[in-house]
Design an enzyme around this catalytic site. Sequence first.
Site, mmCIF file in Angstrom:
data_model
loop_
_atom_site.group_PDB
_atom_site.id
_atom_site.type_symbol
_atom_site.label_atom_id
_atom_site.label_comp_id
_atom_site.label_asym_id
_atom_site.label_seq_id
_atom_site.Cartn_x
_atom_site.Cartn_y
_atom_site.Cartn_z
ATOM 1 N N GLU A 68 12.206 -58.187 -24.271
ATOM 2 C CA GLU A 68 11.494 -59.249 -23.753
ATOM 3 C C GLU A 68 11.507 -60.575 -24.078
ATOM 4 O OE1 GLU A 68 11.055 -56.488 -25.090
ATOM 5 O OE2 GLU A 68 9.643 -54.849 -23.959
ATOM 6 N N ARG A 272 21.453 -48.365 -29.320
ATOM 7 C CA ARG A 272 20.217 -49.320 -29.101
ATOM 8 C C ARG A 272 19.700 -49.743 -30.592
ATOM 9 N NH1 ARG A 272 17.102 -52.563 -28.052
ATOM 10 N NH2 ARG A 272 15.557 -52.525 -26.779
ATOM 11 N N GLU A 314 25.206 -59.054 -30.030
ATOM 12 C CA GLU A 314 26.309 -59.400 -29.633
ATOM 13 C C GLU A 314 26.726 -58.452 -28.198
ATOM 14 O OE1 GLU A 314 29.205 -61.031 -33.019
ATOM 15 O OE2 GLU A 314 28.637 -58.664 -33.288
ATOM 16 N N ASN A 340 18.005 -51.588 -19.426
ATOM 17 C CA ASN A 340 18.115 -52.745 -18.510
ATOM 18 C C ASN A 340 19.617 -52.813 -17.947
ATOM 19 O OD1 ASN A 340 17.933 -54.904 -16.732
ATOM 20 N ND2 ASN A 340 17.101 -56.315 -18.358
ATOM 21 N N LEU A 342 20.858 -55.032 -16.137
ATOM 22 C CA LEU A 342 21.115 -56.442 -15.477
ATOM 23 C C LEU A 342 22.125 -57.183 -16.577
ATOM 24 C CD1 LEU A 342 17.632 -57.599 -14.469
ATOM 25 C CD2 LEU A 342 19.408 -56.733 -12.895
#
Length: 442
Positions: A68, A272, A314, A340, A342
């Site tokens: 976010e 993650r 990174e 995500n 993208l």
Amino acid sequence: MSERWARMALSAYRYAGAVVYPFLGGYISWRARKGKEEHHRRRERYGFASVERPVGPLVWVHAASVGETGAVIPLTERLLDLGINVVLTTGTVTSARLAEERLGDRVIHQYVPLDLKTAVSRFLEHWHPDLAIFAESEIWPMTVLELGERSIPQVLVNARLSDRSFASWKKRSYVAEALLEKLAHVIAQSEDDAERFRQLGARPVTVSGNLKVDTKVPPVDERTLHLLMRQVGNRPVWAAISTHDGEEQMAARIHRNLHEYHSRLLTILVPRHPDRADQITRMLTTQGLTVARRSLNEPIEANTDIYLGDTIGEMGLYLRLTEVAYVGRSMALAVSGGQNPLEPAILETAILSGPNIGNFRDSYQRLEEEGAARIVNTPGELEEAIDLLLTNNNQREKMMLAAARTVEDMKGALNITLSTLEPFVHPLVVKSRLGTTRFRMR
């Protein structure tokens, strides 16, 4: 009747917060010891500001975590360019580091106050924001109510509701409506998200697309990139990024199996949560795999099986070392919803994912329709897809080009968001430029 139930539920929430407030010190201290809070800044979580409020109009922008935060950074930069002060709050140490790296001292960073009346009130009494902007699905009852009592406009940007969140709010639709009606505007990522917010009582709702598409190309330290590229050489490489527990084990099995056909294979593994790196390293070495850790500046050598990307901020480096990436949280056992896609798409990567992608369904749909992403259902199918892409240059390059094309077509969310925010922002710009605004305690 529904209004009565909403008032009762929110009153109970407020009372529960007041009851637990005196006991939260130990919890926050425990989180600090675990590295989940900055010890010397833990008072910010109770609404105590660590810096003075600047003179002039000020916008409060809140982003919960790294994703976010990355999405709202371009929006924050635009506000700063207009001469508006911004206090940016985040909820994690990693997102705070990202804000510092990308924005430096241009923005005031604070940790978001706990959603307790005392903490939120203290925060608002100090900062007196003229506008509050929240990212994605950050709807906290006390925060919304306290802002509403002060008649401070609240806007939800890049808004989305996962299947699970929507189902949860639907069970408490009277509470959702009581909170969402206090929002001045909801700017949703997709038509599906917009319809969900409307069903829960939000008005007005605008669709912008995903702000993450309009973020800058993920940065990289060129010197480090060239060094690692020399170490990798012409080895076949694939990456498993944003992985969760269970997916690292899956990646290890796939590496061992594919190593029979690609003897010089290198697997890049980016969990993650990098704080799990020690645990992951033990699991990999127990299986006889040779691991090099980025956090320890260990080089990629000829016998390195796994390059463990256990650092924050990174991803742009790791994705530039590969042309094939599996995006995690889509086959994990304990969690689902996907991560995500993208960022790899922006860097022209052939994208693979498991079936559990509910949190990013719209993005995956666009990428899959254009041939940029492939959804696989089992670890076996993932292994076959990786093998195909490592072997078939044409197929891999076709997916990479499709990713770049799809991302370009999806751009525009930032401009739509700025246009929608203009009625709230323009008066602040006028005040800032006229220099007539002097902050006064109200």
